[in-house]
Scaffold this motif. Sequence first.
Motif, PDB file in Angstrom:
ATOM      1  N   UNK A   1       0.816  -1.216   0.000  1.00  0.00           N
ATOM      2  CA  UNK A   1       0.000   0.000   0.000  1.00  0.00           C
ATOM      3  C   UNK A   1       0.850   1.266   0.000  1.00  0.00           C
ATOM      4  N   UNK A   2       1.971   1.239   0.709  1.00  0.00           N
ATOM      5  CA  UNK A   2       2.778   2.456   0.826  1.00  0.00           C
ATOM      6  C   UNK A   2       3.407   2.884  -0.502  1.00  0.00           C
ATOM      7  N   UNK A   3       3.427   1.995  -1.474  1.00  0.00           N
ATOM      8  CA  UNK A   3       3.980   2.344  -2.778  1.00  0.00           C
ATOM      9  C   UNK A   3       3.185   3.473  -3.439  1.00  0.00           C
ATOM     10  N   UNK A   4       1.927   3.634  -3.033  1.00  0.00           N
ATOM     11  CA  UNK A   4       1.091   4.691  -3.604  1.00  0.00           C
ATOM     12  C   UNK A   4       1.663   6.082  -3.329  1.00  0.00           C
ATOM     13  N   UNK A   5       2.422   6.216  -2.245  1.00  0.00           N
ATOM     14  CA  UNK A   5       2.981   7.527  -1.897  1.00  0.00           C
ATOM     15  C   UNK A   5       3.865   8.078  -3.013  1.00  0.00           C
ATOM     16  N   UNK A   6       4.556   7.182  -3.704  1.00  0.00           N
ATOM     17  CA  UNK A   6       5.457   7.620  -4.774  1.00  0.00           C
ATOM     18  C   UNK A   6       4.709   8.232  -5.947  1.00  0.00           C
ATOM     19  N   UNK A   7       3.431   7.914  -6.057  1.00  0.00           N
ATOM     20  CA  UNK A   7       2.647   8.395  -7.201  1.00  0.00           C
ATOM     21  C   UNK A   7       1.648   9.467  -6.807  1.00  0.00           C
ATOM     22  N   UNK A   8       1.704   9.892  -5.551  1.00  0.00           N
ATOM     23  CA  UNK A   8       0.843  10.979  -5.106  1.00  0.00           C
ATOM     24  C   UNK A   8      -0.615  10.600  -4.994  1.00  0.00           C
ATOM     25  N   UNK A   9      -0.887   9.320  -4.734  1.00  0.00           N
ATOM     26  CA  UNK A   9      -2.268   8.895  -4.565  1.00  0.00           C
ATOM     27  C   UNK A   9      -2.440   8.234  -3.205  1.00  0.00           C
ATOM     28  N   UNK A  10      -3.680   8.063  -2.807  1.00  0.00           N
ATOM     29  CA  UNK A  10      -3.976   7.476  -1.498  1.00  0.00           C
ATOM     30  C   UNK A  10      -3.960   5.953  -1.567  1.00  0.00           C
ATOM     31  N   UNK A  11      -3.819   5.344  -0.410  1.00  0.00           N
ATOM     32  CA  UNK A  11      -3.838   3.885  -0.344  1.00  0.00           C
ATOM     33  C   UNK A  11      -4.449   3.456   0.978  1.00  0.00           C
ATOM     34  N   UNK A  12      -4.824   2.178   1.035  1.00  0.00           N
ATOM     35  CA  UNK A  12      -5.388   1.615   2.255  1.00  0.00           C
ATOM     36  C   UNK A  12      -5.096   0.124   2.257  1.00  0.00           C
ATOM     37  N   UNK A  13      -4.788  -0.398   3.436  1.00  0.00           N
ATOM     38  CA  UNK A  13      -4.637  -1.843   3.612  1.00  0.00           C
ATOM     39  C   UNK A  13      -5.915  -2.370   4.247  1.00  0.00           C
ATOM     40  N   UNK A  14      -6.342  -3.542   3.803  1.00  0.00           N
ATOM     41  CA  UNK A  14      -7.564  -4.121   4.331  1.00  0.00           C
ATOM     42  C   UNK A  14      -7.363  -5.620   4.517  1.00  0.00           C
ATOM     43  N   UNK A  15      -8.043  -6.161   5.506  1.00  0.00           N
ATOM     44  CA  UNK A  15      -8.031  -7.605   5.722  1.00  0.00           C
ATOM     45  C   UNK A  15      -8.783  -8.249   4.568  1.00  0.00           C
ATOM     46  N   UNK A  16      -8.066  -8.868   3.652  1.00  0.00           N
ATOM     47  CA  UNK A  16      -8.682  -9.431   2.468  1.00  0.00           C
ATOM     48  C   UNK A  16      -9.509 -10.671   2.730  1.00  0.00           C
ATOM     49  N   UNK A  17      -9.450 -11.211   3.965  1.00  0.00           N
ATOM     50  CA  UNK A  17     -10.272 -12.354   4.342  1.00  0.00           C
ATOM     51  C   UNK A  17     -11.534 -11.913   5.084  1.00  0.00           C
ATOM     52  N   UNK A  18     -11.765 -10.611   5.120  1.00  0.00           N
ATOM     53  CA  UNK A  18     -12.943 -10.031   5.776  1.00  0.00           C
ATOM     54  C   UNK A  18     -13.795  -9.361   4.697  1.00  0.00           C
ATOM     55  N   UNK A  19     -14.823 -10.043   4.170  1.00  0.00           N
ATOM     56  CA  UNK A  19     -15.611  -9.486   3.064  1.00  0.00           C
ATOM     57  C   UNK A  19     -16.238  -8.130   3.370  1.00  0.00           C
ATOM     58  N   UNK A  20     -16.689  -7.935   4.585  1.00  0.00           N
ATOM     59  CA  UNK A  20     -17.341  -6.664   4.925  1.00  0.00           C
ATOM     60  C   UNK A  20     -16.332  -5.516   4.941  1.00  0.00           C
TER      61      UNK A  20
END
Length: 382
Positions: free
Chosen positions: A221-240
């Motif tokens: 997710x932190x790679x987005x910082x290099x491109x000036x965009x936002x990012x978020x990490x999410x538990x991919x095993x949590x559908x909600x």
Amino acid sequence: MSAQKELNQQEPTSRVTTDTRPVQVLEADGSVCPNATVPDLSDEELLSMYEDIKLARRFDQRAISLQRQGRIATYAPMTGQEGAQVATSYALEQRDWLFPTYREHAAKYVHGVSLAALLKPLRGIREGYAVPDGVNVMPEYIPIATQIPQAMGMAWGNKLQGKVDHAVLCHFGDGATSEGDFHEGLNFAGVFDVPAVFVCNNNQWAISVPRERQTASETIAQKAQAYGIESVRVDGLDPLAVYQVTKAALSKAKNPAAGERRPTLIEAVQYRYGAHTTADDPSVYRDDDEAEEWKDKDPLDRLQKYLYKEGILDEEIDAELDERIETTIKNAITEAESVSEDPELMFEHVYEEMPDRLREQRDELAALREKYGDESFEEVLE
């Protein structure tokens, strides 16, 4: 221990440290996490999401069986990832476009592609790769990361045309973040502020390369910082949780607040339970018990437990869903296997002018079919 496993377990020398906590709504036991907000979904929508995740898992099991029987070609299993696939597509509106990889079977299905259409290309039927009328799903991408700049291009085109209520959602794996297409696509997305959501399904393995050998960054997710965009990490095993962050990202893409950037990079932290494809043997490069640790947070079990706790689901309803799912998959297989195509079509559209060697192969095939007939042709090949 194999040489591959030993190499995988060597520790990298350094990392950049960031907050790595993913967004989570449900605990492993189906209870709501402290301070978490459950997405605004009706009981019917929650049941539908659960049914689609359950269908996806059952379809995955049947598809693997079909491949082992020689009834479809090499297949990319999705068990462990189907929760995130279904949830991201639930966040999409019909007019939004989906750019999948070869593993996003459930994401494609939820956004309008029939199960039979998923099976047809695996049986060599070309129409399965076509974009269905009224369904905004691009054909699956086999080369790694090539869909990322293309998704960016469509989103940019929508912006230039003033289609402010359209967004593009692009799936890719953690291995794709090592490809130039990933960096080029996200860089352009940031520069031109396009209405796109990029979902990295970080399933911990790019075939035999573990996440730790993919990048020295603490998170993807932190790679987005290099491109000036936002990012978020999410538990991919949590559908909600996946639905919640994807819905918010799509809303921002279409209607950003003052100072907000349209594009978002979502890192969905999950796990590929099985093989990369049915041609892969994961026991060569990872320990068998590794998947078991992740299965404690299984997306299907977690959502099922939540729905039971809330009184939305019970054993009777669950049984009805099982019966409907079985019928749906059975009908899809029957439909896919009822379609046949002239095998000589495989020689068309390969070259502008067919070379002699290909013409010879086509003629040999035609001679075998004429001699033995199509009914016994498969037995002859075996």
